[in-house]
Design a protein around this motif. Sequence first.
Motif, PDB file in Angstrom:
ATOM      1  N   PHE A 149      44.369  15.268  93.404  1.00 48.97           N
ATOM      2  CA  PHE A 149      44.529  16.383  94.332  1.00 48.97           C
ATOM      3  C   PHE A 149      44.824  15.891  95.748  1.00 48.97           C
ATOM      4  O   PHE A 149      45.732  16.394  96.420  1.00 48.97           O
ATOM      5  N   ARG A 150      44.068  14.917  96.209  1.00 51.27           N
ATOM      6  CA  ARG A 150      44.269  14.410  97.573  1.00 51.27           C
ATOM      7  C   ARG A 150      45.656  13.802  97.736  1.00 51.27           C
ATOM      8  O   ARG A 150      46.317  13.976  98.759  1.00 51.27           O
ATOM      9  N   LEU A 151      46.107  13.104  96.707  1.00 51.53           N
ATOM     10  CA  LEU A 151      47.412  12.466  96.757  1.00 51.53           C
ATOM     11  C   LEU A 151      48.531  13.512  96.771  1.00 51.53           C
ATOM     12  O   LEU A 151      49.484  13.422  97.558  1.00 51.53           O
ATOM     13  N   ILE A 152      48.402  14.529  95.908  1.00 50.21           N
ATOM     14  CA  ILE A 152      49.398  15.602  95.897  1.00 50.21           C
ATOM     15  C   ILE A 152      49.427  16.321  97.247  1.00 50.21           C
ATOM     16  O   ILE A 152      50.503  16.645  97.769  1.00 50.21           O
ATOM     17  N   ALA A 153      48.258  16.569  97.817  1.00 43.98           N
ATOM     18  CA  ALA A 153      48.198  17.252  99.112  1.00 43.98           C
ATOM     19  C   ALA A 153      48.939  16.464 100.182  1.00 43.98           C
ATOM     20  O   ALA A 153      49.680  17.036 100.995  1.00 43.98           O
ATOM     21  N   ASP A 154      48.768  15.158 100.202  1.00 43.60           N
ATOM     22  CA  ASP A 154      49.497  14.323 101.155  1.00 43.60           C
ATOM     23  C   ASP A 154      51.004  14.423 100.931  1.00 43.60           C
ATOM     24  O   ASP A 154      51.787  14.545 101.884  1.00 43.60           O
ATOM     25  N   LEU A 155      51.416  14.352  99.684  1.00 43.97           N
ATOM     26  CA  LEU A 155      52.844  14.333  99.364  1.00 43.97           C
ATOM     27  C   LEU A 155      53.516  15.668  99.662  1.00 43.97           C
ATOM     28  O   LEU A 155      54.638  15.711 100.181  1.00 43.97           O
ATOM     29  N   VAL A 156      52.839  16.765  99.331  1.00 47.00           N
ATOM     30  CA  VAL A 156      53.414  18.085  99.583  1.00 47.00           C
ATOM     31  C   VAL A 156      53.685  18.280 101.072  1.00 47.00           C
ATOM     32  O   VAL A 156      54.685  18.903 101.462  1.00 47.00           O
ATOM     33  N   LEU A 157      52.826  17.737 101.913  1.00 46.46           N
ATOM     34  CA  LEU A 157      52.981  17.916 103.352  1.00 46.46           C
ATOM     35  C   LEU A 157      54.012  16.975 103.968  1.00 46.46           C
ATOM     36  O   LEU A 157      54.261  17.030 105.172  1.00 46.46           O
ATOM     37  N   CYS A 158      54.617  16.114 103.147  1.00 47.84           N
ATOM     38  CA  CYS A 158      55.753  15.311 103.593  1.00 47.84           C
ATOM     39  C   CYS A 158      57.030  16.096 103.281  1.00 47.84           C
ATOM     40  O   CYS A 158      57.399  16.252 102.116  1.00 47.84           O
ATOM     41  N   HIS A 159      57.695  16.608 104.300  1.00 43.27           N
ATOM     42  CA  HIS A 159      58.955  17.314 104.061  1.00 43.27           C
ATOM     43  C   HIS A 159      59.965  16.360 103.426  1.00 43.27           C
ATOM     44  O   HIS A 159      60.128  15.212 103.872  1.00 43.27           O
ATOM     45  N   SER A 160      60.685  16.857 102.407  1.00 45.23           N
ATOM     46  CA  SER A 160      61.692  15.999 101.773  1.00 45.23           C
ATOM     47  C   SER A 160      62.798  16.819 101.130  1.00 45.23           C
ATOM     48  O   SER A 160      63.058  16.690  99.932  1.00 45.23           O
ATOM     49  N   PRO A 161      63.472  17.698 101.901  1.00 46.21           N
ATOM     50  CA  PRO A 161      64.614  18.388 101.315  1.00 46.21           C
ATOM     51  C   PRO A 161      65.694  17.380 100.916  1.00 46.21           C
ATOM     52  O   PRO A 161      65.814  16.313 101.528  1.00 46.21           O
ATOM     53  N   SER A 162      66.444  17.711  99.894  1.00 51.12           N
ATOM     54  CA  SER A 162      67.424  16.770  99.337  1.00 51.12           C
ATOM     55  C   SER A 162      68.314  16.187 100.425  1.00 51.12           C
ATOM     56  O   SER A 162      68.932  16.910 101.205  1.00 51.12           O
ATOM     57  N   GLY A 163      68.347  14.851 100.469  1.00 49.97           N
ATOM     58  CA  GLY A 163      69.188  14.158 101.430  1.00 49.97           C
ATOM     59  C   GLY A 163      68.564  13.940 102.788  1.00 49.97           C
ATOM     60  O   GLY A 163      69.160  13.269 103.636  1.00 49.97           O
ATOM     61  N   ALA A 164      67.367  14.473 103.012  1.00 52.67           N
ATOM     62  CA  ALA A 164      66.627  14.258 104.263  1.00 52.67           C
ATOM     63  C   ALA A 164      65.185  13.937 103.896  1.00 52.67           C
ATOM     64  O   ALA A 164      64.257  14.683 104.196  1.00 52.67           O
TER      65      ALA A 164
END
Length: 347
Positions: free
Chosen positions: A10-25
């Motif tokens: 859960f903690r790892l997913i929470a960190d990753l979700v809050l990293c913006h990563s739209p395709s190509g950016a």
Amino acid sequence: MSDPFRERLFRLIADLVLCHSPSGAEQEIDAYLLAWLGERGIPASQDAAGNIIVRIPGRDGSRTLAITAHKDEIGGIVKGIRDNGRIEVRKLGGAFPWVWGEGVVDLLGDRATLPGVLSFGSRHVSHESPQKVYEEERPPRWETVWVDCKCSRSDLAEAGIRPGTRVVVGKHRKQPFRLGGDYIASYALDNKAVVAVLLLLAESLKHPGPELYLVFSSKEEVGGIGALYFTQRNPVGELIALDIAPKSSEYPIVSDHDPVLLSQDSYGMYDEGLNARLKAAARGAGVAVQHAILCQFGSDASVSMKWGHVPRAACLGFPADNTHGYEIAHFGALEACFRILETYGRT
């Protein structure tokens, strides 16, 4: 949720979700992934297409396996800026304005990230206003909505907001939360949830059977671009994509906590021999799998197999509600994906 593995997940997913990563950016999540791997002494590289790759030598030099999880998320892309500063947006991947709803979005400018409001117009209107059709006839479309930052065109230009700027759901709206004890809910679980699984596999699979590539792939939501680049340059015998599996009444996905093995999607067939071996690995790990074919769906694996880059491909998915929206997934399915691939990777 007291289980240590699921708590860490859960903690790892929470960190990753809050990293913006739209395709190509995808720079924000790239920095996180490279730092996480580096802190644990796991060598990683990034290729010219933006894929982050962990290569782990195997005991059996005759076998080569790649497991991918795409790190990009759906979003929007700026098409133009009107004289009044309102921003026209089009979809990037499978994003729809009626799914996001009115609310805060982030515009990832070249020099600054600006908040804006995805806007549909007033509801206090009659049939003389174009917004009235949203109440009675059809949902809003990208062509008829806009983003309002309450900034002038010159202010937007100073921040580097231009045609091509990526737009994503505002970060404060993306914070995951636990639902009903065993579930996680947020935007962008596709595909951050199994990016977390792939990180844990990188930590766990120190001595795999096959030559192993763990690939955090780029630009999957716009055509599997990263995976195609990787598989064109790195011959692999088997490719397994970790991805989401959409729950719908048209698909026989009946369990939230059992992963899904696909036989077919919009791009073509998967390899049933590889599916059988993954099913055997699931039995060895003490978990079950479900089978499905999906429409309006593709993965790194099916795209790569369709174009002849890999001879055998499979997709292992976690069931989720509201795909490409506010997604809900069961921790049991994510943990089972980890157990299956950990077992398979060690054989």
